[in-house]
Motif scaffolding. Structure first.
Motif, PDB file in Angstrom:
ATOM      1  N   THR A  28       6.600  -1.733  -6.264  1.00  0.00           N
ATOM      2  CA  THR A  28       6.907  -0.343  -5.275  1.00  0.00           C
ATOM      3  C   THR A  28       7.985   0.007  -4.276  1.00  0.00           C
ATOM      4  O   THR A  28       7.911   0.690  -3.637  1.00  0.00           O
ATOM      5  CB  THR A  28       5.139  -0.889  -3.986  1.00  0.00           C
ATOM      6  N   THR A  73       1.119   2.313  -6.426  1.00  0.00           N
ATOM      7  CA  THR A  73       0.168   1.221  -5.790  1.00  0.00           C
ATOM      8  C   THR A  73      -1.149   1.523  -5.908  1.00  0.00           C
ATOM      9  O   THR A  73      -2.774   0.851  -5.669  1.00  0.00           O
ATOM     10  CB  THR A  73       0.312   2.365  -4.702  1.00  0.00           C
ATOM     11  N   LYS A  74      -0.871   3.130  -6.397  1.00  0.00           N
ATOM     12  CA  LYS A  74      -2.680   3.169  -7.144  1.00  0.00           C
ATOM     13  C   LYS A  74      -3.219   1.652  -8.125  1.00  0.00           C
ATOM     14  O   LYS A  74      -4.822   1.203  -8.077  1.00  0.00           O
ATOM     15  CB  LYS A  74      -3.074   4.358  -8.347  1.00  0.00           C
ATOM     16  N   TYR A  87       2.952   6.564  -6.700  1.00  0.00           N
ATOM     17  CA  TYR A  87       1.940   6.816  -6.734  1.00  0.00           C
ATOM     18  C   TYR A  87       0.454   5.929  -7.543  1.00  0.00           C
ATOM     19  O   TYR A  87      -0.635   4.775  -6.983  1.00  0.00           O
ATOM     20  CB  TYR A  87       1.310   8.559  -6.560  1.00  0.00           C
ATOM     21  N   SER A 119       0.781  -1.175   0.434  1.00  0.00           N
ATOM     22  CA  SER A 119      -0.205   0.281  -0.688  1.00  0.00           C
ATOM     23  C   SER A 119       1.237   1.216   0.197  1.00  0.00           C
ATOM     24  O   SER A 119       1.928   1.125   0.293  1.00  0.00           O
ATOM     25  CB  SER A 119      -1.131  -0.227   1.034  1.00  0.00           C
ATOM     26  N   LEU A 120       0.086   2.279  -0.596  1.00  0.00           N
ATOM     27  CA  LEU A 120       0.710   3.253  -0.445  1.00  0.00           C
ATOM     28  C   LEU A 120       1.168   3.705   1.497  1.00  0.00           C
ATOM     29  O   LEU A 120       2.496   4.727   1.485  1.00  0.00           O
ATOM     30  CB  LEU A 120      -0.231   4.489  -0.836  1.00  0.00           C
ATOM     31  N   LYS A 121       0.510   3.956   2.223  1.00  0.00           N
ATOM     32  CA  LYS A 121       0.792   3.899   3.183  1.00  0.00           C
ATOM     33  C   LYS A 121       2.344   3.254   3.900  1.00  0.00           C
ATOM     34  O   LYS A 121       2.921   4.109   4.745  1.00  0.00           O
ATOM     35  CB  LYS A 121      -0.041   3.443   3.769  1.00  0.00           C
ATOM     36  N   LYS A 122       2.195   2.059   2.961  1.00  0.00           N
ATOM     37  CA  LYS A 122       3.485   1.125   3.776  1.00  0.00           C
ATOM     38  C   LYS A 122       4.574   1.898   2.808  1.00  0.00           C
ATOM     39  O   LYS A 122       5.557   2.015   3.789  1.00  0.00           O
ATOM     40  CB  LYS A 122       2.515   0.183   3.377  1.00  0.00           C
ATOM     41  N   SER A 123       4.338   2.003   1.813  1.00  0.00           N
ATOM     42  CA  SER A 123       5.263   2.306   0.785  1.00  0.00           C
ATOM     43  C   SER A 123       5.983   4.165   2.183  1.00  0.00           C
ATOM     44  O   SER A 123       7.313   4.305   1.735  1.00  0.00           O
ATOM     45  CB  SER A 123       5.241   2.988  -0.445  1.00  0.00           C
ATOM     46  N   ILE A 124       4.946   4.634   2.032  1.00  0.00           N
ATOM     47  CA  ILE A 124       5.482   6.018   2.839  1.00  0.00           C
ATOM     48  C   ILE A 124       5.712   5.865   4.232  1.00  0.00           C
ATOM     49  O   ILE A 124       7.420   6.732   4.728  1.00  0.00           O
ATOM     50  CB  ILE A 124       4.357   6.932   2.727  1.00  0.00           C
ATOM     51  N   LEU A 125       5.631   4.982   5.022  1.00  0.00           N
ATOM     52  CA  LEU A 125       6.082   4.465   6.051  1.00  0.00           C
ATOM     53  C   LEU A 125       8.211   4.278   5.651  1.00  0.00           C
ATOM     54  O   LEU A 125       8.921   4.456   6.868  1.00  0.00           O
ATOM     55  CB  LEU A 125       5.696   3.721   7.083  1.00  0.00           C
TER      56      LEU A 125
END
Length: 210
Positions: free
Chosen positions: A100, A91-92, A88, A2-8
């Protein structure tokens, strides 16, 4: 992924990268080194240009080093937006986990070095013959966009003279691995290696279409 995990993942790498750079900058003088193992040293240098210390002015002689530095920094900032959109979009569209992670690594590494290039010139005093100060009273060692990238990881796995029978380089002193790099560089390199080695897994839909 997910994008959230990528940002983390990006945040974690950025924190490690910047923490290591700030520590080196505020505890080492330029060219200071500490031997961890015979094949690994902490060796503080600063990089004003691209990978391996290459500068735009090395190829375009009529461009001054300061102008080339600004151009390189602006190019990096524009590139980071492109990489961010790529992440983005991946992940989308629920791209592969390898793709990713690889993009996230490249993004975090590029961002880590951009922070140095953009802000370190105004945040720190210079490191020549002294340990740098964070937010010095007299101002930093340069202006915005003219910061130098902090490198410190040095792996001289082999040092010695090459055999005389070797063409061109025979008898010359050789060090492997010569470049000094940082956590951000490691993230970028790892991301690109993942895309090359695991290309089919990273781009499964493209492979299927072909």
């Amino acid at each position: 992924m997910s994008l959230k995990k990528s940002i983390l993942l990006i945040i974690i790498i950025l924190l490690i990268d910047q923490a290591s750079k700030i520590y080196i900058k505020t505890h080492f003088r330029l060219q200071d080194s500490v031997e961890v193992f015979s094949w690994f040293k902490i060796f503080f240098i600063e990089n004003e240009g691209m990978a391996w210390g290459t500068r735009i002015s090395d190829f375009v002689s009529f461009v001054s080093e300061r102008t080339a530095k600004i151009a390189l920094t602006i190019f990096r900032i524009i590139a980071i937006f492109g990489i961010g959109y790529w992440l983005y979009d991946a992940t989308k569209k629920q791209g592969s986990k390898i793709l990713t992670i690889a993009i996230a690594l490249i993004f975090s590494g590029a961002m880590g070095n951009i922070i140095d290039s953009v802000f370190y010139g105004v945040l720190f005093s210079d490191s020549y013959m002294q340990v740098a100060t964070f937010l010095p009273e007299g101002g930093g060692y340069d202006t915005l966009l003219h910061g130098k990238v902090v490198d410190m990881l040095y792996f001289p796995l082999y040092k010695g003279y090459l055999p005389e029978w070797l063409p061109i380089w025979g008898g010359q002193f050789f060090t492997f691995f010569e470049p000094v790099f940082n956590i951000a560089d490691m993230a970028i390199s790892t991301g690109f290696i993942m895309l090359i080695v695991f290309n089919r897994k990273a781009f499964p839909k493209a492979e299927a279409t072909e």
